[in-house]
Scaffold this motif. Structure first.
Motif, PDB file in Angstrom:
ATOM      1  N   TYR A  76       0.835  -1.200   0.000  1.00  0.00           N
ATOM      2  CA  TYR A  76       0.000   0.000   0.000  1.00  0.00           C
ATOM      3  C   TYR A  76       0.870   1.251   0.000  1.00  0.00           C
ATOM      4  O   TYR A  76       0.631   2.199  -0.744  1.00  0.00           O
ATOM      5  CB  TYR A  76      -0.928   0.016   1.224  1.00  0.00           C
ATOM      6  N   GLN A  77       1.908   1.237   0.848  1.00  0.00           N
ATOM      7  CA  GLN A  77       2.746   2.438   0.927  1.00  0.00           C
ATOM      8  C   GLN A  77       3.389   2.738  -0.425  1.00  0.00           C
ATOM      9  O   GLN A  77       3.508   3.884  -0.828  1.00  0.00           O
ATOM     10  CB  GLN A  77       3.835   2.243   1.984  1.00  0.00           C
ATOM     11  N   LEU A  78       3.815   1.668  -1.100  1.00  0.00           N
ATOM     12  CA  LEU A  78       4.444   1.874  -2.403  1.00  0.00           C
ATOM     13  C   LEU A  78       3.432   2.461  -3.386  1.00  0.00           C
ATOM     14  O   LEU A  78       3.772   3.287  -4.223  1.00  0.00           O
ATOM     15  CB  LEU A  78       4.976   0.539  -2.952  1.00  0.00           C
ATOM     16  N   CYS A  79       2.181   2.014  -3.279  1.00  0.00           N
ATOM     17  CA  CYS A  79       1.171   2.517  -4.215  1.00  0.00           C
ATOM     18  C   CYS A  79       0.732   3.923  -3.847  1.00  0.00           C
ATOM     19  O   CYS A  79       0.310   4.693  -4.700  1.00  0.00           O
ATOM     20  CB  CYS A  79      -0.050   1.596  -4.220  1.00  0.00           C
ATOM     21  N   ALA A  80       0.823   4.247  -2.562  1.00  0.00           N
ATOM     22  CA  ALA A  80       0.307   5.547  -2.124  1.00  0.00           C
ATOM     23  C   ALA A  80       1.337   6.658  -2.284  1.00  0.00           C
ATOM     24  O   ALA A  80       0.981   7.817  -2.444  1.00  0.00           O
ATOM     25  CB  ALA A  80      -0.133   5.457  -0.674  1.00  0.00           C
ATOM     26  N   CYS A  81       2.620   6.300  -2.259  1.00  0.00           N
ATOM     27  CA  CYS A  81       3.662   7.336  -2.334  1.00  0.00           C
ATOM     28  C   CYS A  81       3.773   7.809  -3.787  1.00  0.00           C
ATOM     29  O   CYS A  81       3.896   6.976  -4.691  1.00  0.00           O
ATOM     30  CB  CYS A  81       4.975   6.757  -1.841  1.00  0.00           C
ATOM     31  N   PRO A  82       3.713   9.117  -4.005  1.00  0.00           N
ATOM     32  CA  PRO A  82       3.683   9.608  -5.396  1.00  0.00           C
ATOM     33  C   PRO A  82       4.860   9.108  -6.236  1.00  0.00           C
ATOM     34  O   PRO A  82       4.690   8.789  -7.403  1.00  0.00           O
ATOM     35  CB  PRO A  82       3.740  11.122  -5.243  1.00  0.00           C
ATOM     36  N   ASP A  83       6.058   9.040  -5.632  1.00  0.00           N
ATOM     37  CA  ASP A  83       7.231   8.634  -6.426  1.00  0.00           C
ATOM     38  C   ASP A  83       7.133   7.192  -6.890  1.00  0.00           C
ATOM     39  O   ASP A  83       7.427   6.870  -8.038  1.00  0.00           O
ATOM     40  CB  ASP A  83       8.515   8.788  -5.592  1.00  0.00           C
ATOM     41  N   THR A  84       6.751   6.317  -5.958  1.00  0.00           N
ATOM     42  CA  THR A  84       6.816   4.894  -6.301  1.00  0.00           C
ATOM     43  C   THR A  84       5.514   4.399  -6.902  1.00  0.00           C
ATOM     44  O   THR A  84       5.456   3.289  -7.427  1.00  0.00           O
ATOM     45  CB  THR A  84       7.103   4.073  -5.030  1.00  0.00           C
ATOM     46  N   SER A  85       4.475   5.203  -6.803  1.00  0.00           N
ATOM     47  CA  SER A  85       3.154   4.703  -7.186  1.00  0.00           C
ATOM     48  C   SER A  85       3.116   4.208  -8.629  1.00  0.00           C
ATOM     49  O   SER A  85       2.671   3.096  -8.906  1.00  0.00           O
ATOM     50  CB  SER A  85       2.129   5.815  -6.983  1.00  0.00           C
ATOM     51  N   GLY A  86       3.622   5.040  -9.564  1.00  0.00           N
ATOM     52  CA  GLY A  86       3.515   4.686 -10.982  1.00  0.00           C
ATOM     53  C   GLY A  86       4.136   3.326 -11.290  1.00  0.00           C
ATOM     54  O   GLY A  86       3.454   2.393 -11.747  1.00  0.00           O
ATOM     55  N   PRO A  87       5.470   3.210 -11.037  1.00  0.00           N
ATOM     56  CA  PRO A  87       6.130   1.934 -11.362  1.00  0.00           C
ATOM     57  C   PRO A  87       5.477   0.755 -10.649  1.00  0.00           C
ATOM     58  O   PRO A  87       5.260  -0.303 -11.250  1.00  0.00           O
ATOM     59  CB  PRO A  87       7.558   2.134 -10.853  1.00  0.00           C
ATOM     60  N   THR A  88       5.137   0.942  -9.353  1.00  0.00           N
ATOM     61  CA  THR A  88       4.613  -0.200  -8.586  1.00  0.00           C
ATOM     62  C   THR A  88       3.300  -0.673  -9.179  1.00  0.00           C
ATOM     63  O   THR A  88       3.097  -1.863  -9.417  1.00  0.00           O
ATOM     64  CB  THR A  88       4.358   0.228  -7.126  1.00  0.00           C
ATOM     65  N   MET A  89       2.390   0.279  -9.403  1.00  0.00           N
ATOM     66  CA  MET A  89       1.066  -0.150  -9.840  1.00  0.00           C
ATOM     67  C   MET A  89       1.120  -0.750 -11.237  1.00  0.00           C
ATOM     68  O   MET A  89       0.412  -1.701 -11.555  1.00  0.00           O
ATOM     69  CB  MET A  89       0.097   1.023  -9.785  1.00  0.00           C
ATOM     70  N   ARG A  90       2.018  -0.202 -12.049  1.00  0.00           N
ATOM     71  CA  ARG A  90       2.178  -0.792 -13.386  1.00  0.00           C
ATOM     72  C   ARG A  90       2.615  -2.235 -13.273  1.00  0.00           C
ATOM     73  O   ARG A  90       2.065  -3.141 -13.904  1.00  0.00           O
ATOM     74  CB  ARG A  90       3.234   0.007 -14.145  1.00  0.00           C
ATOM     75  N   TYR A  91       3.600  -2.447 -12.390  1.00  0.00           N
ATOM     76  CA  TYR A  91       4.152  -3.812 -12.246  1.00  0.00           C
ATOM     77  C   TYR A  91       3.108  -4.759 -11.667  1.00  0.00           C
ATOM     78  O   TYR A  91       2.904  -5.866 -12.165  1.00  0.00           O
ATOM     79  CB  TYR A  91       5.386  -3.753 -11.347  1.00  0.00           C
ATOM     80  N   LEU A  92       2.421  -4.296 -10.619  1.00  0.00           N
ATOM     81  CA  LEU A  92       1.426  -5.169  -9.985  1.00  0.00           C
ATOM     82  C   LEU A  92       0.315  -5.509 -10.971  1.00  0.00           C
ATOM     83  O   LEU A  92      -0.225  -6.606 -10.971  1.00  0.00           O
ATOM     84  CB  LEU A  92       0.802  -4.477  -8.768  1.00  0.00           C
ATOM     85  N   ARG A  93      -0.019  -4.524 -11.826  1.00  0.00           N
ATOM     86  CA  ARG A  93      -1.131  -4.746 -12.736  1.00  0.00           C
ATOM     87  C   ARG A  93      -0.735  -5.702 -13.841  1.00  0.00           C
ATOM     88  O   ARG A  93      -1.455  -6.642 -14.161  1.00  0.00           O
ATOM     89  CB  ARG A  93      -1.534  -3.389 -13.320  1.00  0.00           C
TER      90      ARG A  93
END
Length: 1978
Positions: A1064-1081
């Motif tokens: 959640y923290q990775l998805c919520a933090c503006p810096d990490t959100s993009g890469p993380t959510m792309r990868y998870l998706r």
């Protein structure tokens, strides 16, 4: 395989075997429910393998196929087409195939699998990984075999598995056995050997780094071990066949021993297998299946079996290990002896006879010696319980079944002892024929029982209880009943122990003591042994007769000790004598030394285990062992003996009672010299021994013993006043010695035994660790206290923990040594090689890590106290010292070294755990993080290792989350688990800090570039290493494909919760959100696969389950928002339907199966009532999982403590923990309470202590429960909050068309009803209500919005089922629940009710009729209207009202109370609710209540209080706008009340106007220019002038409504309002004079003129009751001024200014020009209409006939000039001008109205450009129109058209009214001027007519223009009307009021008035004016 020849990328030699092992483990070890079926499938698949043959032989065909793979490609299972493989890979495949002798394809598969698995093995190539996989496959197979065999039923143990499973495994393993499993195992065990395999691998470069070598060798060893264990497990349970047994014996004949004479673990397993084959001891145990077991035993049933084995073992051929042969013979002899005693044994007499001779042969083969050296010497012996049990039965059977043999041994030993004695006497050689069998037997027994890793305490069998033991703690195997006779075997064994001790020959003395030492191992054994030694001693009477007791007794031993002490003390040398260095050792011979040490060892064991023995011996008055031992320590005895004495003292020191006195004795005897005599030249005591004796001998037993003693004593007690009187009291000298003489020099000393170096370090660090662990910094530690010593003041010592802290917080040698030890440790571990002292080094390292951890933990408090005390100590924070440069490597790598222990956590879990803990503490410091990232990434190889270490800890599969602290095994799993927890917490802490931080590095993000540029990949892709993120995801993903859901959530709930939090923290933090959510998706499909398993239900740990769901839902909300923003429709769609569908999903479908129907079946599928059964929507079932009830712990019942004080103490102990919960620190509370209990004095307190402690416990119990409740509530709150945000995101952020309106309403209905049901249940926790209320608010808002938009789209939804898609009944239900909720909140929860009022408003909005266009068509006849059927809106409204009224006074009370006081927002909303209900309440029930209950009066009276607050609103920068908003809400409500006649009267009665008169805020008009500067840039805070208008306009509106409502009692209202106008006259006049006519000003004017026109009338004053004449005059003046100002205003608005104003509006705000212009037009027309109405009323009120009426306009017919201001009276020309303009406007507006109506009727056909233009005004922002959908666009256009039409309709009404009043005024004036006015020419000014006119005007003036003089000479230019004026007037009028205008006016009437079914006087007036103009001409 060869037929299809496709390559299995999972490697047939590894993947399937791993799977098999997991299935077997799941079934046998973990006992998973569905495992039996899976196991069955697996076993059917693996039939051929398990025989262990090479199922994949080489073949030419395969070779060819593989060779061509680089050109033709090769097929891979599960992938389409064939794949070309590189040459290099094929070469490696051939090498691998030759290396392991496997098929080429299998080799290729292994390599491909190796490539796939490479990320898990950083630093290895695919070939090396393939080697590991090959052996891992083998190991999986062997382990599976072992587990399967262990699951069988049999004679030795049972695993309690289901019968079905046991039957399955038994069947399978029997088949294998019949295929020759035993021989296969034996060949494999002899074929596979580590050295041989290593040679082959070495040759082919198949070995990598040290770690790889170790892993391969471990796998090979484990593989052999597993095979041997399989055979062992088999023989434990069922016997082998004859051939197999012989084969086993054959194998054992060739076995050799290791270098130290012991067997290796594999051979040991095989030996044990044979021993179990020959085992018949189980026959004695009367188990229920004994008969079946006997039947299955070939020893009893097969004669050939017995004969074959007998002949094989009797065979004289010596084995390679004669000792082993002897063991087998002994076992066989004992089995034969047992057989001979059974009835079945009579048939085997010929064999059973031979048992004696076999036993003799065994003894000749030194059987006991081999058992000790060969079997006990093997490390793995003590790790297997059934080895120990078998050997126990072997030894005890020998002693019990062959008593004659034992007797022979004893006799032989006695004989030998005599021989030895004689040869010593004669001084001759010792005879060569001595046998030491009994010696060996005793030593074997001693060794064997002295280790008891499983706590079996088997040695109890050797003790036969003599006295009846009722002592509970000692009741053991046969002691349950005191009178029960012990079994025969036990009697025999105990006899053996006693008899051996009788008349013991000196040669056996030491062996016998060692045997006792073994047999005393364990709490019961120690007690028996103690008793034996006590009874062996001579009684008192014996002593008198001179009979000495047995040499093995306490008596004898302590007497000897005392004698030694006496003798040696006499020799005690003078410390200053030079020969002290080499004291004469004539006191004790070597033999005596051995005897003493043996006895001391025995004593140590006994007192270690038995506290009773400890106290009994210590308090014995004659022996005084502690004193004697301390005395001996001062004498010159060998260091070895001193070490034993110290260890023995340490054992005594385990009892706190003894420890305290032991400290004093230790200090007194000066073992460590703490007090120097004045003349003494050098130190004495242990320091000298260490530096001079031990260092030169290079052995340090004494030092180690001393450390051990101190360590034990420190644990029991730390005396503060140690050594008081002789030195500064305290522990300091001991600490100094340990630190400066033992610890710091330890690396530089020489050691004969290398391991001892680490033992010394370990033992001294242990003391430091304990001291620091028990140290709590206190303020007193930082104050320099003084003590008096021999008459002078000297500084006192600090506590030892303080001193250690001080050294660790400075760059001291101690810290440096600890850090270099850590570096040394990690360097040694990196070699993966065994070295002497490894265990102690690991332990020392662990102590160092613990010291650092403790220091980091305590330093904050330490530093704080230090700062407060203002002491001069200098310390640095440890985390900064750790960044120092290491002297060895010249790098700042201390923290890196600490982190490297994680890499070794598989072998050293504890060190890994501490390392993670330290890193986590350091991670709290943001400034260190960035440096750490640099240090960690500085060197690539180290960086890879560190990453691998973290990942390995997270990946560890042995970790287990358990609450209870179990045995050793359990705790390792638990430590691994806690390491994972610490690592995740480290990530969570770091992620909150700015980049770059450790978490980003460990999770695989960019730390060198910007974080958002990271491109996350699966491990291995594009060289991406496996990071912690991958580890976390694989932890979470395990089990998501199964029905049971993610396994981690069940297995380790807390861990899973943290994993979800990191994601959640990775998805919520503006810096990490993009890469993380792309990868998870894309790579993981993470959210979908987890959300489909919601809700998680854990019976035991609901808190964790809620937290897991909470983080997951928060993440899902982010995902929905992001995919909606990025228009990734399909992603959003999938999640939405997963969460909201109420049709069963085709869940867990294999990919690709559910493709097509998934696409077609959109979310809308879930309404058509199919035959499919409904399922609960996912969102609702998550809500079900949140239990709203919460059991609260009941109040404390206290007898001793005072409750209030206890509560105070509890609240003092509270702190906020990491998760942000406020919890009570139970440990601290315990300390406080126990200290309180201890402080009690007196006998009574001592007696009550147990009761007090019990109460303390109950308090602690309660606090633990409270903490739990808080955590539970907090978890529920969080989960509910996340649920709410997910629901809100679904409804708000997702594209509206994903959920069709009808479904949306049903979903909201379900959610609302469920939420209410839960929150309205009896036991719902109040803490959860606010969140529910918030959710209810959002949901109701969306419901209302959805219903409204549905109505807008499909007009006229007046269906019978009710209102929209949602039935009326459902709406009523929602309303009822909402009102219940409002009522159940009672008096508190006011803020919460704000949400509910909001919901209620939204709900009531549903039944509000939307705005309809005013078409100006002839309305229906009145009758039609009355008889028309009720429409949906009014029906719903009526039903709503009925429901509201059914709640009666209770609801009214709550709403009114909230409206009157409390929190601002809830007040505003309560006011709004009242307003809304009053508006629909036709019966006026609520109005009556509000009026009668005094709430209305209260509201009215509160307006005075608001005045002061409102005045502050007008300062340039107001504090808060709250008072303004509340005032507006109040006024809105009062206006609503005033709309009914009764309400308005009630308001006047409550003194509303009087209250408003007193408000001074109306007089504080802000200066419009002054505040331009202070404008709020955002435009949110209105300018002061606007704020003023926000205060004034509601008041004016209220007055207007009152004036309208009180038309019958009009005069009373009018008089009061007029008074208000006069009180604030200055302000009002300034407003009427207003220069700049902005929109706001026009609104003010339109309301003001409206009020003035109704109140400022001549008659108004008479109504006002008694007014004295002076006041009347003043009032009159004000009224006249109002009139004048109004007329001049008319001049401005009707005349020149009008066009200019409209132009100006367009220029100032071009964007909003259209609407703005419309509003301004309405406002201006309204002002004109009001003023004209005023003029008309004035004319009418003055007189009914024209000739007596007043004149308001001068007789000038010309159009007004541009500047027509000033003091002149407006002319009639103005009215004519207004008339013309209004007529022109009327047609313009009429035209526009018709056009808009046309557009509205043909909305669908309008071109898109026009639609866009219509929407433009309603959508803010540039390009706003482009973004909205077409449906939305047409809705907006429709809204805009309705707005336009209604605006035009209003304007038309105003225009026609203005035209009418203008005509009337014009007619009245013309009639007067042209018919009744006598012109006055200057010459005959005294004519009566002229004076009449003058007085008329003057009089008129006093009416109209406020001139108080009676004469008309105020220079108004109206003093005279000459005939010429009249003529001009006439001609002007005739010209102006021409035919065209008349026609126009009549047309207006035709167009408008008939349509409105209202007849105007336009026609009549036009006719009259025309007549006047004509007539006068005539």
């Amino acid at each position: 395989m060869a037929t299809q020849m496709a390559v299995n990328s999972g490697a047939s030699l590894w993947g399937p075997l791993k799977e098999l092992w997991e299935t077997v483990e799941g079934a046998v070890v973990r006992r998973q429910p569905e495992s039996v079926h899976l196991l069955d499938l697996q076993l059917k698949k693996h039939k051929p393998h398990d025989a262990g043959h090479n199922a994949f032989p080489k073949s030419a065909e395969q070779r060819e196929k593989v060779r061509k793979a680089s050109t033709d490609g090769i097929a891979i299972q599960g992938q389409q087409g064939s794949r070309l493989l590189p040459e290099q890979l094929l070469t490696e495949a051939f090498i691998l195939s030759d290396l392991f002798d496997i098929g080429e394809l299998s080799a290729l598969e292994l390599l491909l699998a190796g490539e796939q698995q490479q990320p898990y093995f950083p630093g290895l190539t695919r070939g090396l990984v393939a080697v590991l996989l090959y052996w891992d496959g083998k190991l999986c197979m062997a382990s599976s075999l072992r587990s399967l065999i262990q699951s069988r039923q049999g004679k030795t143990f049972t695993l309690d598995l289901s019968a079905e499973l046991v039957a399955l495994t038994t069947r399978f393993t029997d088949e294998l056995m019949n295929q020759g499993l035993t021989k296969r195992i034996l060949t494999l065990v002899s074929e596979i050997s580590v050295t041989r395999e290593f040679e082959r691998l070495q040759k082919e470069r198949g070995l990598g780094n040290e770690k790889h070598r170790k892993e391969v060798s471990d796998l090979i060893k484990e593989c052999r071990q597993a095979l041997a264990d399989s055979l062992f497990s088999w023989t434990c349970q069922s016997p082998l066949t004859k051939d197999d047994t012989l084969a086993l014996i054959g194998h054992l004949e060739t076995v050799t021993a290791q270098a130290d004479g012991s067997l290796d673990s594999v051979n040991l397993a095989l030996v044990m297998s044979l021993l179990y084959c020959l085992d018949v001891s189980f026959i004695e145990q009367g188990t229920e299946d004994r008969e079946d077991l006997l039947q299955a035993l070939p020893l009893l049933t097969e004669r050939q079996y017995v004969s074959a084995i007998h002949s094989r073992l009797m065979d004289g051929q010596p084995w390679k290990l004669p000792g082993l042969q002897a063991v087998c013979r002994l076992a066989w002899a004992l089995s034969l002896r047992v057989l001979s005693q059974l009835p079945q044994g009579s048939a085997l007499v010929e064999f059973t006879e031979a048992d004696e001779s076999l036993a003799d042969q065994a003894l000749l083969g030194d059987v006991f010696l081999f058992m000790k050296e060969g079997i006990l010497g093997c490390e793995s012996f003590s790790q297997e319980e059934f080895y120990i049990r078998r050997l126990h039965s072997l030894i005890t059977d020998f002693l019990a079944l062959m008593p004659m043999k034992v007797k022979q041994l004893r006799n032989r030993a006695d004989e030998d002892a005599r021989l030895v004695h004689m040869s010593l006497q004669m001084g001759s050689e010792l005879p060569s024929s001595l046998r030491k069998d009994l010696d060996h037997l005793m030593i074997l027994i001693g060794e064997f029982y002295s280790k008891d890793p499983f706590g079996l305490e088997l040695g109890v069998e050797f003790w036969c209880p003599t006295e009846s033991l009722q002592h509970t703690s000692l009741q053991g195997s046969y002691l349950g009943m005191a009178l029960q006779r012990p079994p025969h075997k036990q009697v025999v064994l105990s006899k053996f122990v006693r008899q051996m001790g009788d008349l013991l020959p000196s040669t056996l003395y030491i062996s016998y003591l060692r045997m006792l030492k073994g047999l005393a191992n364990g709490p019961q054994c120690a007690h028996y042994c103690f008793s034996l030694l006590k009874t062996n001693g001579a009684t008192h009477s014996d002593n008198i007769q001179g009979v000495s007791g047995s040499p093995v007794s306490w008596e004898h031993f302590f007497q000897s000790l005392m004698l030694y002490h006496e003798n040696l003390r006499r020799d005690f040398p003078n410390p200053d004598a030079a020969q002290y260095r080499h004291p004469p050792l004539r006191g004790i011979t070597q033999r005596e030394l051995e005897g003493l040490t043996s006895f001391l060892e025995l004593l140590t064991v006994i007192i270690t285990w038995s506290e009773n023995a400890r106290l009994a011996l210590c308090e014995h008055p004659q022996w005084a062992p502690v004193v004697v031992m301390l005395g001996l320590l001062q004498c010159s005895v060998p260091p070895i003996l001193k070490a034993e004495l110290l260890l023995c003292l340490a054992a005594f020191g385990k009892s706190p009672e003894i420890a305290a006195s032991l400290w004093q004795s230790l200090e007194y005897t000066q073992i460590l010299q703490t007090v120097r005599a004045s003349g003494q030249r050098q130190a004495a005591g242990i320091e000298v021994e260490l530096n001079e004796i031990e260092s030169s001998c290079e052995e340090y037993p004494l030092t180690r013993g001393f450390c051990h003693l101190i360590s034990t004593l420190v644990e029991s007690s730390l005396p503060v006043n140690l050594g008081a009187g002789l030195r500064v009291p305290g522990f300091q000298p001991y600490l100094n010695f340990l630190r400066d003489s033992v610890f710091l020099p330890f690396p530089t000393r020489a050691y004969r035994r290398p391991a001892e170096k680490w033992e010394v370090a370990d033992s001294v660090l242990e003391v430091f660790h304990k001291l620091l662990r028990d140290y709590e910094p206190q303020p007193s530690d930082f104050i320099q206290e003084m003590v008096e010593l021999q008459g002078e003041q000297v500084p006192a010592h600090k506590p030892p923990g303080h001193s250690i802290m001080f050294h660790l917080l400075n760059d001291s040698p101690m810290l440096a040594l600890c850090l270099s030890l850590l570096e040394e440790g990690v360097r040694q571990l990196d070699t993966y090689a065994p070295f002497p002292g490894k265990k102690h080094l690991e332990s020392a390292v662990l102590h160092c890590l613990c010291l650092l951890d403790l220091a980091l933990q305590k330093e904050v408090m330490f530093m704080d106290l230090l700062r407060e005390s203002q002491s001069s100590l200098l310390v640095s924070p440890l985390e900064q010292l750790l960044q120092g440069v290491s002297p060895q490597t010249r790098r700042a790598d201390h923290i890196v070294n600490i982190a490297r222990y994680l890499y070794h956590s598989s072998s050293n879990p504890e060190a890994g755990f501490q390392s993670a803990k330290i890193l986590r503490r350091i991670a709290n410091y943001p400034n260190i993080q960035t440096r750490l990232v640099g240090d960690f990434t500085h060197d690539q190889t180290v960086s890879d290792k560190l990453m691998a270490g973290f990942v390995e800890c997270l990946d560890n599969e042995e970790a287990e989350e358990g609450t209870e602290k179990g045995d050793g095994e359990k705790s390792v799993a638990r430590i691994r688990h806690e390491t994972q927890i610490h690592i995740l917490n480290l990530l969570i802490t770091s992620l909150e800090l700015k980049a770059p931080n450790l978490a980003l590095y460990l999770l695989g993000y960019e730390v060198k570039k910007s974080v958002s540029s990271t491109n996350l990949q699966d491990p291995g892709v594009l060289g991406c290493p496996r990071s912690c993120l991958h580890a976390i995801l694989s932890l979470l993903q395990r089990g998501t494909e199964k029905r049971s859901g993610p396994a981690l959530t069940q297995k380790a709930p807390h861990l899973a919760e943290l994993c979800y939090q990191v994601i959640y923290q990775l998805c919520a933090c503006p810096d990490t959100s993009g890469p993380t959510m792309r990868y998870l998706r894309t790579s993981q499909d993470f959210l979908f696969s987890h959300l489909q398993h919601l809700p998680f239900l854990l019976s035991g740990n609901q808190i964790a389950a809620l937290s897991q769901m909470s983080w997951l839902m928060k993440t899902a909300a982010i995902e929905l928002r992001v995919t909606s923003l990025n228009r990734q429709r399909s992603h959003t769609q999938r999640l939405v339907s997963l969460l909201l569908d109420d049709q069963p999903h085709a869940q867990h479908a294999v990919d690709g199966e559910s493709g097509i129907e998934e696409e077609t079946r959109s979310v809308s599928g879930f309404l058509h009532f199919d035959t499919v059964s409904k399922v609960r929507r996912k969102l609702l079932s998550v809500l079900d999982a949140i239990d709203f009830s919460q059991d609260m712990p009941e109040l404390l019942q206290l007898d001793f403590f005072e409750r209030t004080q206890i509560e105070q103490v509890i609240s003092n102990c509270e702190h906020v923990n990491e998760q942000g919960h406020t919890v009570c620190n139970v440990k601290l509370l315990h300390r406080v309470l126990v200290a309180e209990v201890n402080a009690l004095q007196g006998m009574a307190a001592i007696g009550q202590r147990p009761l007090l402690m019990e109460e303390v416990n109950s308090i602690l119990q309660q606090v633990v429960e409270r903490n739990h409740v808080r955590r539970s509530l907090s978890a529920k709150r969080q989960a509910l909050q996340s649920w709410r945000s997910l629901v809100e995101t679904l409804l708000t952020a997702c594209p509206a068309d994903l959920i069709p309106a009808d479904d949306r309403q049903l979903i909201i209905r379900d959610l609302l009803l469920d939420l209410h049901d839960k929150v309205l249940s009896e036991d719902a926790a109040g803490e959860l209500m606010p969140i529910v209320a918030g959710a209810v608010f959002t949901l109701t808002a969306h419901l209302s919005q959805s219903v409204l938009s549905e109505q807008q789209q499909g007009e006229g939804l007046e269906a019978s089922s009710g209102f929209a898609s949602i039935a009326n009944s459902a709406l009523h239900l929602i309303l009822r629940k909402l009102l219940d909720f409002i009522l159940c909140t009672g008096g508190g929860y006011q803020r919460l009710r704000a949400h509910l009022y909001g919901s209620l408003l939204y709900y009531l909005q549903i039944a509000q009729k939307p705005e309809e266009p005013d078409t100006l068509q002839t309305g229906k006849a009145m009758w039609e209207r009355l008889t028309a059927p009720e429409d949906g809106f009014s029906k719903l409204q009526r039903e709503n009202l009925a429901i509201i009224e059914s709640y009666g006074k209770a609801l009214m009370e709550v709403v009114c109370r909230d409206a009157c006081d409390g929190h601002e927002i809830s007040r505003m909303l309560a006011l709004a609710v009242l307003d809304r209900i009053l508006s629909i309440d036709r019966q006026n029930q609520w109005l009556l209540y509000v009026c009668n209950s005094g709430y209305l009066r209260s509201l009215v009276e509160s307006l005075r209080q608001d005045d002061a607050a409102l005045q502050t609103m007008l300062t340039p920068q107001p504090p808060l706008l709250k008072p303004l908003y509340i005032y507006e809400s109040k006024m809105a409500l009062l206006t609503r009340v005033a709309k009914t006649g009764e309400g308005a009267v009630e308001l006047l009665r409550c003194g509303l106007v009087a209250q408003l008169m007193e408000c001074q805020v109306f007089d504080m008009v802000p200066d419009s220019d002054a505040h331009r500067v202070m404008r709020d840039p955002s435009g949110f805070i209105p300018s002061p002038l606007d704020r003023y208008r926000q205060i004034l306009l509601p008041t004016l509106r209220l007055f207007q409504v009152i004036l309208t409502s009180t038309s019958i009692n009009h005069q009373q209202g009018a008089a009061q309002v007029l008074q208000w106008l006069i009180v604030h006259a200055d302000t009002i006049q300034s407003l009427l004079r207003c220069q700049e006519l902005s929109m706001g000003a026009l609104q003010e004017l339109s309301l003001l003129t409206g009020i003035i026109s109704k109140t400022a009338l001549p008659g108004a004053l008479e109504m006002g009751g008694e007014v004295n004449s002076a006041a009347l005059m003043e009032f009159q003046g004000h009224i006249n001024r109002f009139q004048r100002l109004c007329l001049s205003l008319l001049g401005r608005l009707a005349g020149s200014e009008r066009e200019r104003l409209l132009k100006q509006a367009e220029i100032s705000a071009p964007g909003e020009s259209a609407e703005r212009r419309e509003e301004m037009e309405v406002a201006m027309q309204q002002v004109c209409a009001n003023i004209m109405e005023y003029c008309q009323t004035l004319l009418l009120q003055s007189s009914t006939q024209a000739q007596f009426s007043i004149c308001l306009f001068s007789p000038s017919g010309s159009e007004p000039a541009s500047r027509d201001g000033g003091r002149t009276v407006p002319s009639l020309g103005l009215i004519l001008y207004l008339l013309k303009n209004s007529a022109a406007d009327f047609f313009r507006f009429h035209q526009s109205h018709r056009q808009s109506l046309g557009k509205l009727q043909s909305l669908d056909q309008l071109p898109p450009e026009e639609l866009k233009e219509l929407c433009q005004g309603l959508v803010s922002g540039p390009g706003g129109v482009e973004k909205i959908s077409s449906v939305q666009r047409s809705l907006l256009a429709k809204r805009r058209l309705v707005q336009l039409i209604n605006n035009r309709a209003k304007l038309l009404a105003l225009c026609s009214y203005v035209i009418e009043t203008c005509l009337f005024v014009l007619w009245r004036h013309l009639e007067y001027y042209l018919l009744h006015c006598t012109p006055s020419d200057p010459k005959d000014s005294l004519l009566p007519g002229a004076s009449l006119y003058r007085s008329r005007l003057a009089n008129g003036e006093s009416y109209a223009f406020g001139g108080l003089q009676a004469s008309g000479s105020r220079g108004l230019g109206l003093s005279r009307v000459s005939q010429q004026d009249l003529d001009v007037l006439k001609s002007d009028m005739a010209a102006g009021f021409g035919e065209a205008l008349q026609r126009k006016l009549l047309e207006v009437e035709g167009l408008y008035s008939q349509v409105r079914s209202r007849y105007t006087f336009i026609q009549a007036l036009v006719r009259r004016i025309r007549g006047l103009l004509r007539q006068s001409k005539g």
